[in-house]
Scaffold this active site. Structure first.
Site, PDB file in Angstrom:
ATOM      1  N   HIS A  20      40.703  31.300  38.955  1.00 53.15           N
ATOM      2  CA  HIS A  20      41.618  32.118  37.947  1.00 53.15           C
ATOM      3  C   HIS A  20      40.819  32.004  36.565  1.00 53.15           C
ATOM      4  O   HIS A  20      40.669  33.164  35.600  1.00 53.15           O
ATOM      5  CB  HIS A  20      42.761  31.258  37.824  1.00 53.15           C
ATOM      6  CG  HIS A  20      44.029  31.846  38.663  1.00 53.15           C
ATOM      7  ND1 HIS A  20      44.876  30.950  38.891  1.00 53.15           N
ATOM      8  CD2 HIS A  20      44.210  32.901  39.243  1.00 53.15           C
ATOM      9  CE1 HIS A  20      45.678  31.647  39.795  1.00 53.15           C
ATOM     10  NE2 HIS A  20      45.030  32.939  39.966  1.00 53.15           N
TER      11      HIS A  20
ATOM     12  N   CYS B 259      32.497  51.048  45.823  1.00 54.30           N
ATOM     13  CA  CYS B 259      33.619  50.473  45.051  1.00 54.30           C
ATOM     14  C   CYS B 259      33.328  48.891  45.147  1.00 54.30           C
ATOM     15  O   CYS B 259      34.062  48.272  44.688  1.00 54.30           O
ATOM     16  CB  CYS B 259      34.776  50.735  45.531  1.00 54.30           C
ATOM     17  SG  CYS B 259      35.210  50.157  47.476  1.00 54.30           S
TER      18      CYS B 259
HETATM   19  C1  PEP Z   1      33.591  45.255  49.160  1.00 54.19           C
HETATM   20  O1  PEP Z   1      33.476  44.650  50.108  1.00 54.19           O
HETATM   21  O2  PEP Z   1      32.521  45.766  48.686  1.00 54.19           O
HETATM   22  C2  PEP Z   1      34.767  45.617  48.511  1.00 54.19           C
HETATM   23  C3  PEP Z   1      35.009  46.165  47.510  1.00 54.19           C
HETATM   24  O3  PEP Z   1      35.987  44.941  48.922  1.00 54.19           O
HETATM   25  P1  PEP Z   1      36.303  43.515  48.874  1.00 54.19           P
HETATM   26  O4  PEP Z   1      35.300  42.984  47.710  1.00 54.19           O
HETATM   27  O5  PEP Z   1      37.699  43.502  48.497  1.00 54.19           O
HETATM   28  O6  PEP Z   1      36.112  42.704  50.038  1.00 54.19           O
END
Ligand code: PEP
Ligand code: MG
Length: 533
Positions: free
Chosen positions: A182, A493
């Site tokens: 957090h 992403c």
């Molecule tokens: C990733 O794995 O790059 C992703 C965007 O998902 P998370 O970080 O939520 O696993």
């Protein structure tokens, strides 16, 4: 004067701080034992009340993110399951302080030994609660840190962070800690430099209670204790270069991102809680490239209505801009009580779409909420951790079935385009099995850890976990090429999209659509402007 000592950890919030060290590790004050068990019980009840009140007071001045963390702590304090063992120990003759400490330490040990980063990160909240009640029992006030101090120790309590005035600088350097805690989330959103995992090289490498001035380089994840004048000078140069880059970056925020050659790059944001959009001007981004929904799946599984409202809020905020919502990616580093299962190797286990398909009754609730929310904006939905085409086909079939069910009941709904995360190497290596998906979103966090066989949350292998390794970049480039050939949009992403050092490589790999943490928007756009593609 002692020798300079350089310690390396992991950056949890980029930035630089130079200041006096302030130790976070200290013993609590002496507790005066009471005459009877009833008095001990009353003392503990009062102390829990005082701690709850203190947290309530902090909520009054907190933003929604901080308030959520404090509410989580209050809920824990009010949970009888936590205090029950302490009251039972008092009834059998133990003093309130020892009973409380023992009860909480047992609980904390369970969290600390978890192989899941999310649970280990929550141990800091429990330690915070333990210490606040102990302080109330001993009527011990927390020492104030000098202005601009670098807090150094095992871990830092969220309340300590919230009570500190960061306007005069300062930073956080932790021997343990976690980038998923957090405090790390708060530090990133407030721009407070923070490094975790400084004790990974063993206790002898990181001194217990160093004093004096320290240099915290939370851009690269290091700290120098007892620095030499030459080190101070070099540090100040790096620090002002970072500040200049950050200030310059702010001027890019309001403009669309373009490279040096004038190529337009979409920059979307990654969010988790729907309230995250409250602090973002929609004009500064090209939509939401990833809404992680597992955080809605907190202590209880959310019902259809709760999810529908959450998704609708984000879609209405985005207007015509796309919002890509990911179905629940529980497991791995994101366990959900009552949903995920305990496994020896959770990163390679029943996580993401595998778990959702194993528990379709839970996925179906989410699908109905998404189909209903779809009428309120430009929704796209993607599935996490897809490894084989059959998983996509089964998940898409559930969408078709639920849509038919809603339509039969006369409920308004809309089928969104369905895409997949590319984060398991099998998909990146052989994407031809997925020619019928609407879009690909590269999850570089997981893709990197699986390609490099280096966990995303382990300091000891952090040097291997790099999206810039040619093996990872080559895979990304081949997915982009496949997408172009098949006219399937490809975005990214993972956190690398917001990392100025990784952006050139990602754009050279052909990506033109990145989704980044909101705090990274300006820096990402500024870095894009420097890339010659
Ligand atoms: C990733 O794995 O790059 C992703 C965007 O998902 P998370 O970080 O939520 O696993
Ligand atoms: Mg992932």
């Amino acid at each position: 004067m002692s020798e300079p000592l350089r310690l390396q950890g992991i950056s949890a919030s980029a930035g630089y701080a130079e200041g006096p060290l302030f130790s976070l590790d200290r013993a609590t004050a002496h507790y005066t034992v009471k005459a009877t068990a009833a008095d001990e019980r009353a003392a503990l009840e009062t102390a829990i009340g005082v701690a709850t009140q203190r947290l309530g007071g902090l909520i009054d001045t907190a933003n929604s993110e901080a308030a959520g963390i404090l509410e989580f702590q209050i809920a824990m304090l009010e949970d009888d399951a936590l205090s029950g063992p302490a009251f039972a120990a008092i009834a059998s003759g133990q003093a309130a302080d020892a009973a409380w400490r023992q009860a909480l330490d047992t609980e904390i040990a369970g969290y600390e030994t978890s192989d899941q980063d999310y649970f280990r990160a929550r141990a800091a909240d429990l330690r915070d609660i333990r210490d606040q009640v102990l302080r109330a029992l001993t009527e011990d006030d927390e020492r104030a840190a000098p202005a601009g101090a670098i807090f150094y120790g095992e871990d830092i309590a969220p309340t300590r962070f919230l009570e500190t005035d960061w306007s005069t600088g300062g930073g956080i350097a932790l021997k343990a800690g976690s980038a998923a805690s957090h405090v790390a989330m708060l530090a990133r959103s407030r721009g407070v430099p923070m490094v975790v995992g400084l004790g990974a090289a063993g206790p002898s490498a990181s001194p217990a209670n160093p004093v004096g001035i320290a240099l915290l380089d939370a851009e690269h994840g290091g700290i120098v204790l007892s620095p030499s004048p030459a080190e101070i000078e070099a540090f100040r140069r790096s620090s002002s270069s970072f500040a200049a880059r950050r200030d310059k970056a702010k001027t890019y925020l309001a403009k669309p991102a373009v490279t040096k050659a004038g190529t337009r790059v979409q920059v979307q944001v990654n969010i988790a809680d729907p309230s995250d959009v409250d602090g973002i001007d929609v004009a500064t981004c090209d939509g939401v490239g990833l809404m992680r929904t597992e955080f809605l799946f907190g202590r209880t599984l959310p019902d259809e209505e709760t999810q529908y409202r959450a998704y609708r809020k984000v879609l209405e905020w985005a207007g015509e801009k796309p919002v890509t919502i990911r179905t629940v990616d529980a497991g791995g580093d994101k366990p959900v009580p009552g949903f995920t299962v305990a496994e020896a190797n959770p990163f390679l286990g029943l996580r993401g779409i595998r778990l959702s398909l194993a528990r379709p009754e839970i996925l179906r609730v989410q699908i109905r909420a998404l189909l209903r929310a779809g009428i309120h904006g430009n929704l796209k939905v993607m599935f996490p951790m897809i490894a084989v085409a059959d998983e996509f086909a089964r998940a898409a079939a559930l969408f078709t079935e639920e849509q038919a069910g809603l339509a039969a009941r006369g409920i308004a709904q809309k089928m969104p385009p369905l895409g997949i995360m590319v984060e398991v190497p099998s998909v990146a290596i052989a994407p031809e099995a997925f020619a019928d998906v609407a879009f690909f979103s590269i999850g570089s966090n997981d893709l990197t850890q699986y390609v490099m066989a280096a966990a995303r949350d382990n300091v000891s292998v952090a040097h291997l976990n790099s999206v810039r390794h040619p093996a990872v970049l080559r895979l990304i480039a081949s997915v982009v090429a496949f997408g172009r050939e098949q006219e399937i949009p490809v975005s990214l992403c993972g956190d690398a999209g917001g990392d100025p050092a990784s952006i050139p490589g990602l754009l050279e790999a052909g990506l033109r659509d990145l989704s980044v943490a909101p705090a990274q928007l300006a820096m990402a756009k500024a870095a894009i402007a420097d890339v010659p593609v």
